[in-house]
Scaffold this motif. Structure first.
Motif, PDB file in Angstrom:
ATOM      1  N   ASN A 120       0.859  -1.192   0.000  1.00 55.19           N
ATOM      2  CA  ASN A 120       0.000   0.000   0.000  1.00 55.19           C
ATOM      3  C   ASN A 120       0.896   1.244   0.000  1.00 55.19           C
ATOM      4  OD1 ASN A 120      -2.316   1.566   0.107  1.00 55.19           O
ATOM      5  ND2 ASN A 120      -2.444   1.482   2.334  1.00 55.19           N
TER       6      ASN A 120
ATOM      7  N   LEU B 274      -1.657   5.681  -4.391  1.00 59.15           N
ATOM      8  CA  LEU B 274      -0.416   6.377  -4.733  1.00 59.15           C
ATOM      9  C   LEU B 274      -0.613   7.895  -4.682  1.00 59.15           C
ATOM     10  CD1 LEU B 274       1.352   4.591  -7.741  1.00 59.15           C
ATOM     11  CD2 LEU B 274       2.254   4.950  -5.438  1.00 59.15           C
TER      12      LEU B 274
ATOM     13  N   GLN C 122      -1.868  -0.781  -6.818  1.00 64.55           N
ATOM     14  CA  GLN C 122      -1.737   0.487  -6.094  1.00 64.55           C
ATOM     15  C   GLN C 122      -2.991   1.353  -6.251  1.00 64.55           C
ATOM     16  OE1 GLN C 122       0.912   0.822  -4.043  1.00 64.55           O
ATOM     17  NE2 GLN C 122       1.312  -1.256  -4.817  1.00 64.55           N
TER      18      GLN C 122
END
Length: 641
Positions: A213, A242, A239
């Motif tokens: 993460n 981000l 992801q």
């Protein structure tokens, strides 16, 4: 003067100030206490609420001190009280900045504890010389990550070279810590490896980090291309949160850009996106535009040197308008043109947080540059940095640029308009803007290579030399006479370190105007006749000598379609052409370079002699569809180009 007039003069009192004047001072103090400065960077910036409280306190104390002086001199005009008022408020304000915000004082008490914690959360093996890692070396370097009690949340494997054996060691280690990681830097970690091995290593790292993460991911300087992007598919596709993504110098082509867009599941949390120095092109820019449309929180976007033309520039500009929180925008060194400039102006007009905008070498011309500075002028953004070098901006745009400068005088720190054609007239208009009060933050002005002569240089130098905190004026590469150079140096005699060297000025510089007649027609016709019937087409670019930017021929090559042109040969003295070899495999581009001949030998040849030399080389170009050439010179006259 009669007695009535005398009484009228003596009746003018400078003290006490009006309530409105006192409020203006309070507002200025608030602005100073909440804005970046050398002191605030060291001591911290006050919050808006704390600044308002401190500003009222400072003004009140300064007023009391000045008023006490006025009461002792009731017959004075109050001028000395005004001076005390200003001096006391400035002194108190500096003391407040040095003291720093209350929260900063609390942070200082815990500084040692925070530094210790940071040391235990950041794992970095990028220091020292580049290392080609084998299994044994990798095991040794990554040992701290194997400690079950480690608290690392950030890792940096940059400036190393992992082979398959080293990757096999790293994979289980990364798998064991991936759920605690927040920042991963894998830039330049496969250098010197064969393509097949590099792709395998990237895939191994991708699978090991799948499901982490992350808020920060850097994959720069790995020559990814589409294959490399897809090698990281497991990592990228997992992801969802981000905040920062760096894909700099990765060979991101049209297909690679589409792959990035396809693999990223969400960019709703993205705040920083950097695509600098790739081969994205128009279609790639359209793919990136899709990312931007879903990145409403984006604050920092860099897509410079990516070979984007007008079509891609328009698409990118339209998408940028969705990123209303942008603070930094960098689109330098692309082939946008006027149409993309018009589209960009519409997008940036809605910004209110923009502080830095870099738009150099975009072929904006007057029309594009004018609409952009007008949009910035009318926006609520407090622009600190404006760069618009190398855009063929002429005198016509100077008034709009000057209006922009005036409107942002409270925030501007750096202005770069180098490598344009503002000449004396445009420079003087812009200089008049700098002469206005304000510009307290201005540190750097660059108007180098603008065909400026003595008059324009003098006015500009006088406009900035006295600015408090000013650090650098660059007007090198212009047409200053020896007397003009001496004039400017005299203006800066008390602060010569603020003036860039004037060694590259050309006292006999000639101004070129593409629309001023047919002076070279005869030579061009003769040159064409000598080349007619040959087995190739030859294009000769007139270019200026630049130390920092690729010449137009390099830009031309980068924007040619291999499908349209087929095999291309290049004749050039441009040192930037070594970069062409980087794209030769995918562009089917064959490079033939004359070599870096001394300038002195080139200057001995006129146009016809140069054409004859080219003809002698013609037989070496059989089978090529197009030959492109350029001639770089610092001092060649009109008849020699």
């Amino acid at each position: 003067m009669d007695s009535t007039a005398q009484n009228r003069v003596h009746s003018i009192k400078l003290w006490p100030p009006s309530q409105n004047t006192r409020q203006v001072l309070i507002d200025r103090i608030i602005n100073n206490l909440t804005s970046p400065s050398l002191l605030s960077r060291k001591c911290g910036i006050l919050t808006k609420e704390e600044a308002e409280e401190e500003a009222k306190r400072i003004e009140s104390l300064a007023f009391v001190t000045a008023n006490q002086l006025f009461e002792k001199e009731p017959d004075s005009d109050g001028a000395s009280s005004v001076q005390v008022y200003a001096k006391e408020s400035s002194t108190l304000m500096v003391e407040t900045v040095k003291r720093g915000p209350k929260i900063k004082q609390e942070e200082n008490q815990n500084q040692n504890q925070n530094e210790s914690q940071s040391h235990h959360t950041y794992f970095d093996i990028s220091g020292g010389d580049r290392a080609f890692l084998d299994a044994e070396k990798a095991q040794e370097l990554l040992k701290p990550l194997q400690d079950p009690q480690n608290k690392f949340t950030k890792i940096c494997f940059s400036n190393t070279s992992f082979g398959v054996d080293a990757a096999r060691v790293a994979v289980p280690i990364l798998t064991s810590v991936k759920h605690q990681l927040k920042e991963v830097n894998l830039s330049d970690f496969i250098a010197g490896r064969p393509e097949e091995e590099a792709l395998e290593v990237m895939s191994m790292f991708s699978k090991a980090l799948e499901g982490s993460n992350l808020r920060y991911l850097c994959l720069s300087n790995n020559a990814l291309g589409e294959k490399g992007v897809r090698a990281f598919s497991e990592l990228l596709s997992s992801q969802n949160t981000l905040e920062e993504l760096f894909l700099i110098n990765n060979g991101i082509s049209e297909e690679a850009a589409k792959a990035v867009c396809e693999l990223l599941p969400s960019t709703k949390t993205l705040k920083t996106l950097h695509f600098h120095n790739n081969m994205t092109g128009d279609e790639g820019a359209i793919a990136i535009s899709e990312i931007l449309k879903n990145s409403s929180l984006l604050q920092d976007f860099k897509c410079s040197s990516t070979r984007i033309g007008s079509e891609g520039g328009v698409a990118l500009s339209n998408a940028i308008s969705k990123c209303t929180l942008l603070e930094i925008l960098d689109l330098r060194d692309n082939m946008f043109g006027v149409e993309a400039g018009l589209a960009l102006s519409k997008g940036i007009s809605v910004f209110s947080n923009l502080t830095e905008i870099y738009l150099s070498y975009l072929n904006l011309e007057d029309e594009g540059a004018t609409v952009i500075v007008n949009a910035l002028n009318n926006s609520g953004s407090k622009i600190q940095v404006l760069e618009m070098a190398g855009n063929d901006i002429k005198v016509k745009s100077a008034s709009s640029i000057a209006a922009f400068l005036k409107s942002k005088k409270d925030s501007l720190t750096k202005v770069n308009l180098s490598e344009n054609e503002l000449k004396d007239e445009g420079t003087i208009v812009i200089s008049k803007a700098f002469e206005e009060e304000g510009f307290l933050r201005l540190t750097e002005v660059d108007l180098s290579s603008n065909q400026i002569r003595r008059a324009g240089a003098r006015v500009l130098a006088q406009a900035v030399v006295g600015k408090l905190g000013f650090k650098l004026l660059n007007i090198d590469g212009n047409f200053l006479s020896d007397e003009g150079v001496e004039d400017v140096k005299e203006i800066f005699k008390n602060s010569p370190h603020l003036l860039v060297s004037l060694d590259e000025n050309d006292p006999e510089g000639e101004e070129y105007d593409d629309d001023d007649g047919n002076g070279d027609d005869d030579d061009d016709d003769e040159l064409e006749s000598r080349l007619k019937g040959s087995i190739f087409t030859y294009i000769l670019h007139r270019v200026t000598y630049r130390r920092s930017a690729p010449s137009p021929i390099f830009r031309t090559i980068c924007n040619l379609s291999p499908i349209e042109w087929g095999r291309i040969a290049v004749t050039s003295f441009d040192i930037h052409l070594h970069r062409v070899q980087f794209i030769s495999s995918s562009w089917l581009l064959t490079v033939k370079v004359f070599g870096f001949k001394p300038f002195s030998k080139i200057e001995e040849k006129n146009t016809m002699e140069f054409a004859e030399d080219i003809m002698k080389e013609a037989y070496g170009y059989n089978g090529f569809n197009l030959i492109i050439g350029d001639l770089m010179s610092m001092n060649m006259g009109e008849d020699q180009i």
